[in-house]
Design a protein around this motif. Structure first.
Motif, PDB file in Angstrom:
ATOM      1  N   GLU A 311       4.480  -2.889   6.139  1.00  0.00           N
ATOM      2  CA  GLU A 311       5.595  -2.393   5.340  1.00  0.00           C
ATOM      3  C   GLU A 311       6.196  -3.507   4.488  1.00  0.00           C
ATOM      4  O   GLU A 311       6.528  -3.297   3.308  1.00  0.00           O
ATOM      5  N   ALA A 312       6.333  -4.696   5.064  1.00  0.00           N
ATOM      6  CA  ALA A 312       6.892  -5.819   4.309  1.00  0.00           C
ATOM      7  C   ALA A 312       6.003  -6.158   3.116  1.00  0.00           C
ATOM      8  O   ALA A 312       6.495  -6.409   2.003  1.00  0.00           O
ATOM      9  N   GLU A 313       4.706  -6.153   3.347  1.00  0.00           N
ATOM     10  CA  GLU A 313       3.781  -6.449   2.257  1.00  0.00           C
ATOM     11  C   GLU A 313       3.809  -5.347   1.201  1.00  0.00           C
ATOM     12  O   GLU A 313       3.763  -5.624  -0.003  1.00  0.00           O
ATOM     13  N   ALA A 314       3.876  -4.083   1.655  1.00  0.00           N
ATOM     14  CA  ALA A 314       3.924  -2.962   0.710  1.00  0.00           C
ATOM     15  C   ALA A 314       5.189  -3.028  -0.143  1.00  0.00           C
ATOM     16  O   ALA A 314       5.148  -2.799  -1.358  1.00  0.00           O
ATOM     17  N   GLN A 315       6.324  -3.339   0.489  1.00  0.00           N
ATOM     18  CA  GLN A 315       7.572  -3.468  -0.266  1.00  0.00           C
ATOM     19  C   GLN A 315       7.487  -4.585  -1.291  1.00  0.00           C
ATOM     20  O   GLN A 315       7.993  -4.460  -2.413  1.00  0.00           O
ATOM     21  N   SER A 316       6.819  -5.680  -0.946  1.00  0.00           N
ATOM     22  CA  SER A 316       6.678  -6.793  -1.892  1.00  0.00           C
ATOM     23  C   SER A 316       5.848  -6.387  -3.101  1.00  0.00           C
ATOM     24  O   SER A 316       5.965  -7.002  -4.164  1.00  0.00           O
ATOM     25  N   ARG A 317       5.004  -5.369  -2.937  1.00  0.00           N
ATOM     26  CA  ARG A 317       4.209  -4.864  -4.054  1.00  0.00           C
ATOM     27  C   ARG A 317       4.946  -3.781  -4.841  1.00  0.00           C
ATOM     28  O   ARG A 317       4.404  -3.218  -5.793  1.00  0.00           O
ATOM     29  N   GLY A 318       6.150  -3.437  -4.415  1.00  0.00           N
ATOM     30  CA  GLY A 318       6.941  -2.438  -5.116  1.00  0.00           C
ATOM     31  C   GLY A 318       6.824  -1.038  -4.569  1.00  0.00           C
ATOM     32  O   GLY A 318       7.396  -0.095  -5.132  1.00  0.00           O
ATOM     33  N   ALA A 319       6.084  -0.862  -3.475  1.00  0.00           N
ATOM     34  CA  ALA A 319       5.909   0.471  -2.901  1.00  0.00           C
ATOM     35  C   ALA A 319       7.168   0.914  -2.172  1.00  0.00           C
ATOM     36  O   ALA A 319       7.881   0.107  -1.557  1.00  0.00           O
ATOM     37  N   THR A 320       7.449   2.204  -2.254  1.00  0.00           N
ATOM     38  CA  THR A 320       8.552   2.806  -1.501  1.00  0.00           C
ATOM     39  C   THR A 320       8.049   3.743  -0.406  1.00  0.00           C
ATOM     40  O   THR A 320       8.755   3.985   0.569  1.00  0.00           O
ATOM     41  N   HIS A 321       6.837   4.262  -0.589  1.00  0.00           N
ATOM     42  CA  HIS A 321       6.276   5.229   0.351  1.00  0.00           C
ATOM     43  C   HIS A 321       4.777   4.977   0.525  1.00  0.00           C
ATOM     44  O   HIS A 321       4.154   4.281  -0.288  1.00  0.00           O
ATOM     45  N   THR A 322       4.223   5.554   1.549  1.00  0.00           N
ATOM     46  CA  THR A 322       2.789   5.539   1.747  1.00  0.00           C
ATOM     47  C   THR A 322       2.388   6.782   2.526  1.00  0.00           C
ATOM     48  O   THR A 322       3.242   7.589   2.908  1.00  0.00           O
ATOM     49  N   THR A 323       1.105   6.948   2.741  1.00  0.00           N
ATOM     50  CA  THR A 323       0.597   8.074   3.521  1.00  0.00           C
ATOM     51  C   THR A 323       0.143   7.578   4.884  1.00  0.00           C
ATOM     52  O   THR A 323      -0.208   6.405   5.057  1.00  0.00           O
ATOM     53  N   PHE A 324       0.120   8.466   5.847  1.00  0.00           N
ATOM     54  CA  PHE A 324      -0.376   8.088   7.169  1.00  0.00           C
ATOM     55  C   PHE A 324      -1.864   7.756   7.098  1.00  0.00           C
ATOM     56  O   PHE A 324      -2.350   6.918   7.861  1.00  0.00           O
ATOM     57  N   ARG A 325      -2.556   8.379   6.182  1.00  0.00           N
ATOM     58  CA  ARG A 325      -3.963   8.043   5.986  1.00  0.00           C
ATOM     59  C   ARG A 325      -4.109   6.591   5.560  1.00  0.00           C
ATOM     60  O   ARG A 325      -4.961   5.856   6.061  1.00  0.00           O
ATOM     61  N   HIS A 326      -3.264   6.149   4.611  1.00  0.00           N
ATOM     62  CA  HIS A 326      -3.360   4.771   4.140  1.00  0.00           C
ATOM     63  C   HIS A 326      -2.986   3.773   5.235  1.00  0.00           C
ATOM     64  O   HIS A 326      -3.646   2.737   5.388  1.00  0.00           O
ATOM     65  N   ILE A 327      -1.932   4.073   5.989  1.00  0.00           N
ATOM     66  CA  ILE A 327      -1.559   3.166   7.085  1.00  0.00           C
ATOM     67  C   ILE A 327      -2.708   3.053   8.083  1.00  0.00           C
ATOM     68  O   ILE A 327      -3.036   1.963   8.558  1.00  0.00           O
ATOM     69  N   THR A 328      -3.320   4.184   8.402  1.00  0.00           N
ATOM     70  CA  THR A 328      -4.446   4.179   9.341  1.00  0.00           C
ATOM     71  C   THR A 328      -5.539   3.232   8.875  1.00  0.00           C
ATOM     72  O   THR A 328      -6.056   2.425   9.648  1.00  0.00           O
ATOM     73  N   GLU A 329      -5.889   3.321   7.591  1.00  0.00           N
ATOM     74  CA  GLU A 329      -6.963   2.480   7.074  1.00  0.00           C
ATOM     75  C   GLU A 329      -6.513   1.026   6.911  1.00  0.00           C
ATOM     76  O   GLU A 329      -7.288   0.099   7.135  1.00  0.00           O
ATOM     77  N   ALA A 330      -5.245   0.820   6.514  1.00  0.00           N
ATOM     78  CA  ALA A 330      -4.750  -0.542   6.333  1.00  0.00           C
ATOM     79  C   ALA A 330      -4.726  -1.311   7.652  1.00  0.00           C
ATOM     80  O   ALA A 330      -4.907  -2.529   7.676  1.00  0.00           O
ATOM     81  N   LEU A 331      -4.518  -0.590   8.757  1.00  0.00           N
ATOM     82  CA  LEU A 331      -4.505  -1.218  10.084  1.00  0.00           C
ATOM     83  C   LEU A 331      -5.893  -1.264  10.720  1.00  0.00           C
ATOM     84  O   LEU A 331      -6.037  -1.640  11.883  1.00  0.00           O
ATOM     85  N   ASN A 332      -6.899  -0.855   9.955  1.00  0.00           N
ATOM     86  CA  ASN A 332      -8.290  -0.839  10.437  1.00  0.00           C
ATOM     87  C   ASN A 332      -8.461   0.057  11.662  1.00  0.00           C
ATOM     88  O   ASN A 332      -9.265  -0.229  12.550  1.00  0.00           O
ATOM     89  N   LEU A 333      -7.706   1.142  11.683  1.00  0.00           N
ATOM     90  CA  LEU A 333      -7.886   2.146  12.725  1.00  0.00           C
ATOM     91  C   LEU A 333      -8.864   3.196  12.216  1.00  0.00           C
ATOM     92  O   LEU A 333      -9.090   3.314  11.006  1.00  0.00           O
TER      93      LEU A 333
END
Length: 364
Positions: A311-333
């Motif tokens: 989340e900290a990294e996403a906020q630094s990129r200007g993101a306000t929201h994401t999808t559960f699909r993206h979090i799943t893949e970003a965490l290598n799950l």
């Protein structure tokens, strides 16, 4: 009185089709939705779309068209969201089988037109990549839309082309799409979304998830896909526009090239030649890299720490929201852990749920 909606790219387009049908026609007889069983690797570990021979329990509508009822099951190792959609929504979902190319899909449509005599036929695409030329550098998944466009243009019946959620698929910039739109058909409301709210709790489609979120008033920047693509969530998000079918075909080089195809492999070759890639090749490479996941339980403490870092990294990129699909893949799950991750986050930080998205920035 039967309406026919062709979900141009399958997956989330089918969910959006059900939402639009209910929004426009209320509790009248529900449309038949013709859609791909193509859920990508998060749901289906087998690359590419599923055909009729990948299911048990299908119901024959015409010689070339079969419905996917709630009791149908994909044959392992394949997966599909369609049986669950059929269980939770009042529409009939019929299977697009692209393994005989655009000619096969055209045959399916012609049989349905003769069998149903539909009062209307709509071709619905979420995002608008069906209007692509084919050489755009941001274009990632043109094949499914090109095949349905090619087929719909060959049917001897009027077909209305609709684009919902301009730009929400991240394939084409909204500024490129806007001049191609005709009449505004509908703007989704929170009440429209409620009709499919239970599906949004589990369905992995990112584009339709953002379509629903913008209809509920969510605004900001949403990170999606494994690459973390940034998608603006604006007032244009919940809109549905008509586009000219013939103009779409004249623009879409891949659709024109695939019109006489009789096999999916043949259509893929055209995609490689025109677009420089085939999305099924991408799925094949990704599936080989990921292998077959072994389901394991999540470590809540470790996962929450990883999410906080993400989340900290996403906020630094200007993101306000994401999808559960993206979090799943970003965490290598893997895809089997997506629902467990979602429940973990909702139970610990329910205030960050901007249904069906996840809010990563305070105050967004």
């Amino acid at each position: 009185m039967t309406r026919l909606i062709v979900a141009a790219g399958g997956g989330g387009d089918a969910v959006a089709a059900a939402m639009l049908d209910a929004a426009l026609y209320g509790d009248q007889d529900r449309a038949l939705i013709l859609t791909y069983a193509w859920d990508r690797l998060l749901v289906d570990p087998v690359p590419g779309p599923r055909g009729a021979d990948n299911f048990t329990g299908l119901e024959q509508i015409t010689p070339a068209v079969q419905a996917v009822p709630a009791s149908a099951r994909p044959i392992a190792p394949a997966g599909s969201t369609l049986p669950r959609l059929a269980a939770e929504l009042p529409h009939t979902f019929a299977l697009i089988d692209p393994h005989h190319g655009a000619e096969g899909i055209t045959r399916q449509l012609e049989e349905l037109v003769r069998h149903l005599s539909p009062t209307s036929i709509d071709l619905l695409d979420v995002g608008g990549d069906i209007l692509a030329r084919g050489d755009e550098p941001t274009l990632k998944s043109p094949l499914a839309d090109a095949l349905t466009l090619a087929a719909c243009c060959q049917v001897n019946a009027p077909v209305r082309l609709l684009v919902a959620g301009p730009g929400l698929d991240g394939e084409l910039p909204v500024d490129d799409l806007r001049p191609l739109f005709g009449a505004l058909v509908h703007t989704f409301t929170p009440q429209d979304v409620e009709r499919i709210s239970q599906v949004l709790e589990w369905h992995p489609s990112e584009a339709t998830g953002m379509l629903a979120a913008t209809a509920r008033g969510v605004r900001g920047i949403c990170e999606v896909r494994d690459a973390g693509l940034a998608i603006p969530l604006t007032d244009e998000g919940p809109t549905v526009h008509e586009a000219d079918l013939d103009q779409a075909l004249s623009r879409n080089q891949l659709a024109r090239a695939t019109m006489a195809t009789t096999g999916l492999g043949e259509a893929e070759r055209h995609s490689r030649e025109i677009c420089g890639h085939s999305e099924i090749d991408y799925e094949r490479t990704k599936a080989a890299r990921l292998g077959r996941p072994t389901p394991t339980r999540l470590d809540p403490g470790a996962v929450l720490a990883q999410v906080a870092e993400f989340e900290a990294e996403a906020q630094s990129r200007g993101a306000t929201h994401t999808t559960f699909r993206h979090i799943t893949e970003a965490l290598n799950l893997d895809g089997t852990q997506r629902e467990e991750l979602r429940q973990l986050l909702l139970s610990n930080r329910p205030e960050q749920y901007a249904a069906p998205l996840w809010r990563v920035a305070a105050g967004a």
